[in-house]
Motif scaffolding. Structure first.
Motif, mmCIF file in Angstrom:
data_model
loop_
_atom_site.group_PDB
_atom_site.id
_atom_site.type_symbol
_atom_site.label_atom_id
_atom_site.label_comp_id
_atom_site.label_asym_id
_atom_site.label_seq_id
_atom_site.Cartn_x
_atom_site.Cartn_y
_atom_site.Cartn_z
ATOM 1 N N GLY A 441 0.804 -1.229 0.000
ATOM 2 C CA GLY A 441 0.000 0.000 0.000
ATOM 3 C C GLY A 441 0.832 1.271 0.000
ATOM 4 O O GLY A 441 0.295 2.377 0.170
ATOM 5 N N GLN A 442 2.150 1.139 -0.165
ATOM 6 C CA GLN A 442 3.041 2.303 -0.211
ATOM 7 C C GLN A 442 3.201 2.775 -1.663
ATOM 8 O O GLN A 442 3.177 1.959 -2.586
ATOM 9 N N PRO A 443 3.367 4.083 -1.862
ATOM 10 C CA PRO A 443 3.473 4.600 -3.231
ATOM 11 C C PRO A 443 4.849 4.309 -3.845
ATOM 12 O O PRO A 443 5.832 4.104 -3.138
ATOM 13 N N LEU A 444 4.893 4.283 -5.166
ATOM 14 C CA LEU A 444 6.136 4.157 -5.919
ATOM 15 C C LEU A 444 6.193 5.318 -6.912
ATOM 16 O O LEU A 444 5.216 5.569 -7.627
ATOM 17 N N SER A 445 7.318 5.990 -6.959
ATOM 18 C CA SER A 445 7.445 7.173 -7.806
ATOM 19 C C SER A 445 8.494 6.943 -8.873
ATOM 20 O O SER A 445 9.475 6.230 -8.649
ATOM 21 N N VAL A 446 8.275 7.575 -10.042
ATOM 22 C CA VAL A 446 9.221 7.505 -11.148
ATOM 23 C C VAL A 446 9.537 8.923 -11.621
ATOM 24 O O VAL A 446 8.630 9.749 -11.796
ATOM 25 N N ILE A 447 10.833 9.156 -11.808
ATOM 26 C CA ILE A 447 11.291 10.467 -12.324
ATOM 27 C C ILE A 447 11.896 10.219 -13.691
ATOM 28 O O ILE A 447 12.805 9.397 -13.841
ATOM 29 N N PHE A 448 11.405 10.926 -14.679
ATOM 30 C CA PHE A 448 11.910 10.822 -16.051
ATOM 31 C C PHE A 448 12.459 12.198 -16.410
ATOM 32 O O PHE A 448 11.743 13.191 -16.362
ATOM 33 N N SER A 542 2.610 5.951 -8.610
ATOM 34 C CA SER A 542 1.870 4.749 -8.985
ATOM 35 C C SER A 542 0.451 4.758 -8.460
ATOM 36 O O SER A 542 0.140 5.401 -7.448
ATOM 37 N N GLU A 543 -0.384 4.022 -9.154
ATOM 38 C CA GLU A 543 -1.754 3.782 -8.740
ATOM 39 C C GLU A 543 -1.998 2.270 -8.760
ATOM 40 O O GLU A 543 -1.335 1.545 -9.512
ATOM 41 N N PRO A 544 -2.929 1.776 -7.964
ATOM 42 C CA PRO A 544 -3.198 0.329 -7.955
ATOM 43 C C PRO A 544 -3.588 -0.180 -9.345
ATOM 44 O O PRO A 544 -4.415 0.423 -10.031
ATOM 45 N N GLY A 545 -2.910 -1.288 -9.749
ATOM 46 C CA GLY A 545 -3.237 -1.929 -11.006
ATOM 47 C C GLY A 545 -2.563 -1.354 -12.229
ATOM 48 O O GLY A 545 -2.741 -1.879 -13.333
ATOM 49 N N ILE A 546 -1.757 -0.323 -12.070
ATOM 50 C CA ILE A 546 -1.101 0.290 -13.236
ATOM 51 C C ILE A 546 0.030 -0.618 -13.726
ATOM 52 O O ILE A 546 0.684 -1.304 -12.951
ATOM 53 N N THR A 547 0.232 -0.629 -15.043
ATOM 54 C CA THR A 547 1.312 -1.435 -15.624
ATOM 55 C C THR A 547 2.599 -0.629 -15.677
ATOM 56 O O THR A 547 2.585 0.611 -15.562
ATOM 57 N N VAL A 548 3.696 -1.348 -15.851
ATOM 58 C CA VAL A 548 5.000 -0.684 -15.925
ATOM 59 C C VAL A 548 5.048 0.262 -17.124
ATOM 60 O O VAL A 548 5.541 1.394 -17.031
ATOM 61 N N LYS A 549 4.530 -0.204 -18.238
ATOM 62 C CA LYS A 549 4.566 0.608 -19.454
ATOM 63 C C LYS A 549 3.785 1.903 -19.258
ATOM 64 O O LYS A 549 4.286 3.010 -19.583
ATOM 65 N N ASP A 550 2.588 1.816 -18.716
ATOM 66 C CA ASP A 550 1.785 3.026 -18.498
ATOM 67 C C ASP A 550 2.435 3.924 -17.459
ATOM 68 O O ASP A 550 2.410 5.160 -17.587
ATOM 69 N N PHE A 551 3.012 3.303 -16.433
ATOM 70 C CA PHE A 551 3.652 4.073 -15.367
ATOM 71 C C PHE A 551 4.816 4.906 -15.921
ATOM 72 O O PHE A 551 4.924 6.120 -15.655
ATOM 73 N N LEU A 552 5.687 4.272 -16.699
ATOM 74 C CA LEU A 552 6.819 4.991 -17.280
ATOM 75 C C LEU A 552 6.355 6.008 -18.319
ATOM 76 O O LEU A 552 6.947 7.106 -18.441
ATOM 77 N N ASN A 553 5.306 5.658 -19.063
ATOM 78 C CA ASN A 553 4.786 6.612 -20.061
ATOM 79 C C ASN A 553 4.257 7.879 -19.406
ATOM 80 O O ASN A 553 4.397 8.983 -19.954
ATOM 81 N N ARG A 554 3.662 7.722 -18.236
ATOM 82 C CA ARG A 554 3.136 8.906 -17.529
ATOM 83 C C ARG A 554 4.279 9.855 -17.155
ATOM 84 O O ARG A 554 4.184 11.079 -17.346
ATOM 85 N N ALA A 555 5.361 9.290 -16.623
ATOM 86 C CA ALA A 555 6.497 10.142 -16.266
ATOM 87 C C ALA A 555 7.106 10.761 -17.519
ATOM 88 O O ALA A 555 7.525 11.937 -17.512
#
Length: 578
Positions: A441-448, A542-555
């Protein structure tokens, strides 16, 4: 005339006594021997007996010859005797040949019986087995030449003696006699293996014995017959085969353990895992021994105990010692201190030194990296020493493989110029961190982020100088992030940072500080001062259920938005669908 008369009287008396005595003696003989007369000889037998009796009466009556009345009686007896004698003669004549034939056949039977007994004696005496007959008290009544030659005794020396009296070990004799009593009690044959020592030979002999009861009909006594075959060679061969099978089973187990160790070592990803796998294998291969693996520190200043197996309460070596305290490390070859205190005593052994100690060095990348130390209360066999050598060599190969694997892994995961992780690893680790974030339940953040105007920078200074800038930026990233953060060179001048367990507010501050640090970097190429650089940052949470591809695309989209709106800034991805 008087002497002649008395002489005649005495002669007739003795003759009459003899004639009457003959049938009496024959009758007693038949009664004692329980002999019988064939039926076809009954008539001749009775006539012959009558003839003898009448002869006796003849001589008896002759004593009273002077008396007339007796003389008439005598004459009658003579007539009867003449008739009986003639009848006996006529009866015996046709059967005389039969009697002779019976006598001849009887003599032939006697000779056949003698030959049979002789053959039986030869069979028993010259056969490759021990034969004997005992009475109910286990006293020997007969034993053959095999027993005589085996025990170096004469044919009469053991007669009447029991096994406990003539065998070297009375206890063995008692056991043999107990077996005899079993035969007598059960009245059944007994087959068993008996252990008996022979004089002059310390090793026992093993006999396969067949014992059986039988009746001695003339005496009516019960006897014990026995035949024993020496199977010592077979027993020894069987024991050797059993020992060989045990050795083969032990070798099979050793091969299985070594094979399992090889499989474990192949799957190990660190040196500590290698040491644990080897210690586990040693505990199986040397169950009655203790030991440890001692590793030379990276500084080369000391040796430290790493993995232990066996009885952990036994401490036979120091946990930390110098290389010079171990003869195996000093010489680069194994050192054995045997149970009898022969061999060099290593100074790292704890006093007082007891038992047997084996120190075996193992090598990694061409140099000694540690020792395999084994301790045993008794002697360490040559086979176990060879096993230790195999383990030490395998351990060295495993360490080399780990080093190669780690180097290859590092080269595959890291960018050669910046030493940051590559894009493929970042995608893999981001997927793992997303799964962990969903569970916890902890958040994960990506910096691009991307360096602004880097193509023109590259054109101005050239590729070599531009690479220096990328290397300096990578160093800055490694100093700025936490140990659990992951920095990656995405490609060219693009970079990605994965940051777990960070609130959005803290993330904004950290990224803004990083943007300022990039802008304030002082870049040099030797003595040449280079123009400073800036970068555009995009962040996503991150949000629950998000994929890696969508997560990186958002950043990435947030970073592109920062580029489009003026560069050198931080933009946060905003989900417009919510």
């Amino acid at each position: 005339m008087e002497p002649i008369y008395w002489n005649c009287i005495i002669a007739h008396g003795i003759t009459a006594f003899s004639y009457f005595g003959i049938p009496i003696v024959i009758g007693v003989f038949f009664a004692k021997t329980k002999a019988t007369i064939p039926s076809k000889f009954w008539l001749a037998f009775f006539l012959s007996g009558g003839f003898v009796l009448f002869c006796g009466f003849h001589h008896l009556l002759a004593i009273f010859e002077p008396h007339v009345a007796v003389s008439l009686l005598h004459l009658g007896v003579l007539d009867v005797m003449a008739f009986v004698s003639l009848s006996a003669l006529l009866c015996l004549m046709p059967t005389a040949y039969q009697i002779l034939e019976v006598i001849a056949r009887y003599q032939e039977d006697i000779r056949s019986l003698g030959r049979s007994q002789q053959i039986q004696r030869l069979f028993l005496d010259q056969g490759p087995f021990a034969a004997y007959i005992k009475d109910e008290q286990s006293r020997l009544l007969y034993y053959n030449q095999e027993l005589q030659s085996r025990f170096s005794v004469g044919p009469q020396e053991w007669l009447g003696k029991t096994d406990s009296e003539y065998l070297p070990d009375p206890e063995e004799g008692r056991r043999v006699m107990e077996n005899d009593q079993v035969v007598l009690k059960t009245l059944r044959p007994l087959k068993l293996i008996e252990e008996v020592k022979i004089p002059g030979n310390d090793q026992p002999c093993y006999w396969l014995s067949f014992k059986f009861p039988f009746n001695d009909y003339p005496t009516g006594a019960c006897r014990i017959g026995g035949i024993s075959i020496d199977i010592t060679e077979s027993i020894e061969a069987q024991r050797s085969l059993t020992k060989l099978n045990r050795q083969l089973e032990a070798k099979k187990r050793e091969l299985i353990y070594l094979s399992d160790m090889a499989d474990m070592l192949y799957c190990c990803e660190s040196k500590d895992e290698v040491y644990q796998a080897v210690a586990l294998t040693c505990s199986k291969l040397f169950p009655n021994m203790s030991g440890c693996i001692c590793i030379i520190a990276n500084s080369k200043n000391y040796v430290q105990m790493n993995s232990i197996w066996g009885d952990e309460t036994i401490r036979t070596s120091k946990q930390i010692f110098s290389q010079s305290e171990c003869w195996a490390l000093r010489r680069g070859k194994f050192n054995l201190l045997s149970f009898g205190k022969s061999g060099l005593v290593c100074s790292h052994l704890i006093q007082p030194v007891s038992g047997t100690h084996l120190c075996f060095p193992f090598f990694g990348q061409g140099e000694v990296v540690g020792i395999l130390h084994i301790y045993a209360l008794e002697e360490i066999s040559s086979e176990d020493q060879q096993l230790t050598e195999i383990i030490a060599r395998t351990l060295g190969f495993a360490l080399n493989n780990i080093s190669i694997k780690q180097r290859l892994t590092y080269d595959n995961l890291r960018d050669g110029m910046t030493q940051l992780f590559k894009q493929s690893y970042t995608q893999t680790i981001t997927e793992q961190r997303l799964a962990e974030a969903n569970r916890s339940g902890q958040p994960l953040s990506v910096i691009f982020f991307d360096i602004d105007n880097f193509k023109s920078y590259n054109s101005r200074y050239g590729h070599v100088t531009a690479n220096i800038v990328l290397q300096e930026l990578a160093k800055l990233l490694l100093k700025s992030i936490r140990s659990l953060d992951i920095a990656c060179r995405w490609g060219g001048e693009e970079f990605v940072i994965v940051m777990p367990n960070m609130t959005l507010e803290t993330l904004r501050k950290r990224v803004e500080q990083l943007r300022v640090d990039v802008e304030q970097m002082q870049l040099k190429d030797g003595d040449q001062i280079l123009e400073s650089i800036t970068a555009s940052f995009g962040i996503a949470v991150s949000e629950p259920g998000i994929t890696v591809k969508d997560f990186l695309n958002r950043a990435n989209q947030a970073m592109l938005e920062a580029k489009r709106t003026g560069k050198n800034r931080v933009m946060e991805y905003v989900n417009t669908c919510n």
